[in-house]
Design an enzyme around this catalytic site. Sequence first.
Site, PDB file in Angstrom:
ATOM      1  N   ILE A 152      75.864  30.538  81.505  1.00  0.00           N
ATOM      2  CA  ILE A 152      76.912  29.344  80.679  1.00  0.00           C
ATOM      3  C   ILE A 152      77.451  29.972  79.432  1.00  0.00           C
ATOM      4  O   ILE A 152      76.952  30.991  78.924  1.00  0.00           O
ATOM      5  CB  ILE A 152      75.984  28.050  80.338  1.00  0.00           C
ATOM      6  CG1 ILE A 152      77.027  26.930  79.886  1.00  0.00           C
ATOM      7  CG2 ILE A 152      75.080  28.423  79.416  1.00  0.00           C
ATOM      8  CD1 ILE A 152      76.469  25.629  79.950  1.00  0.00           C
ATOM      9  N   CYS A 153      78.838  29.417  79.209  1.00  0.00           N
ATOM     10  CA  CYS A 153      79.614  29.966  77.981  1.00  0.00           C
ATOM     11  C   CYS A 153      79.850  31.423  77.859  1.00  0.00           C
ATOM     12  O   CYS A 153      80.480  31.652  78.671  1.00  0.00           O
ATOM     13  CB  CYS A 153      78.725  29.380  76.633  1.00  0.00           C
ATOM     14  SG  CYS A 153      79.713  29.249  75.163  1.00  0.00           S
ATOM     15  N   HIS A 154      79.333  32.114  76.922  1.00  0.00           N
ATOM     16  CA  HIS A 154      79.345  33.478  77.028  1.00  0.00           C
ATOM     17  C   HIS A 154      78.308  34.483  77.938  1.00  0.00           C
ATOM     18  O   HIS A 154      78.451  35.483  78.039  1.00  0.00           O
ATOM     19  CB  HIS A 154      79.091  34.078  75.505  1.00  0.00           C
ATOM     20  CG  HIS A 154      80.101  33.758  74.361  1.00  0.00           C
ATOM     21  ND1 HIS A 154      80.389  32.359  73.990  1.00  0.00           N
ATOM     22  CD2 HIS A 154      81.164  34.202  73.786  1.00  0.00           C
ATOM     23  CE1 HIS A 154      81.549  32.418  73.332  1.00  0.00           C
ATOM     24  NE2 HIS A 154      81.981  33.564  73.264  1.00  0.00           N
ATOM     25  N   TYR A 206      83.331  30.247  78.895  1.00  0.00           N
ATOM     26  CA  TYR A 206      83.786  30.002  77.620  1.00  0.00           C
ATOM     27  C   TYR A 206      85.431  30.322  77.554  1.00  0.00           C
ATOM     28  O   TYR A 206      85.553  31.479  77.755  1.00  0.00           O
ATOM     29  CB  TYR A 206      83.057  30.391  76.312  1.00  0.00           C
ATOM     30  CG  TYR A 206      83.756  29.965  74.921  1.00  0.00           C
ATOM     31  CD1 TYR A 206      83.867  28.671  74.713  1.00  0.00           C
ATOM     32  CD2 TYR A 206      84.764  31.004  74.020  1.00  0.00           C
ATOM     33  CE1 TYR A 206      84.591  28.262  73.484  1.00  0.00           C
ATOM     34  CE2 TYR A 206      85.325  30.490  73.170  1.00  0.00           C
ATOM     35  CZ  TYR A 206      85.175  29.204  72.964  1.00  0.00           C
ATOM     36  OH  TYR A 206      85.919  28.790  71.710  1.00  0.00           O
ATOM     37  N   SER A 260      79.158  28.320  84.012  1.00  0.00           N
ATOM     38  CA  SER A 260      79.727  26.879  83.348  1.00  0.00           C
ATOM     39  C   SER A 260      80.430  27.348  81.842  1.00  0.00           C
ATOM     40  O   SER A 260      80.096  28.495  81.721  1.00  0.00           O
ATOM     41  CB  SER A 260      78.652  25.893  82.977  1.00  0.00           C
ATOM     42  OG  SER A 260      78.227  25.208  84.457  1.00  0.00           O
TER      43      SER A 260
END
Length: 177
Positions: free
Chosen positions: A106-108, A127, A155
């Site tokens: 998720i994200c990074h 992200y 995500s």
Amino acid sequence: MAQGSKKVAFLLAEGFEDSEMKNPYEAIVKNGNDAVIIGLEKGVELTGKRGTVSYTTHMSAEEADPSEFSAVIIPGGKSPSHLRESDAIIRFVQEADGQGVPISAICHGPQVLQRAGLLKNKSFTSYPGIAEEIAVDGAVFLDKPVVVEDNLIMSRTPDDEPYFIEETIKRLGVDAY
């Protein structure tokens, strides 16, 4: 570890996004699954970038055997930028992928997947600010709450955590919600 429970690896380094570690971790352990925190070194206390949670690594990536895990989770924040520089982390992720183990980032977190060469010619999300950096080797960014590509679950931000956790739990095959 309780019978029928699954062993899940959390790859973590300093500066992780607090909720992206805390919420999936709690969802995994809620029904007796074994969450193992794997870091660059064993026994190191790591604090989230917002300072609301800390976790101590159970083992280093060098010690970890990907075949022992039912899933891998890579929280975002600054943690993935440290993890992707580790040959042992990259080897762990590549071996887990080769065994078809679900890997959630998720994200990074997708920075680690990209560095491991797992996003070549695949769709991904992350992200949005790092999408261009990751979109190499034919990878295509999709601005969606969750993207599943084979065994990879990705995500964008903390706002997407419910979808991220739900898809991870579904792939893991446990009733953790």
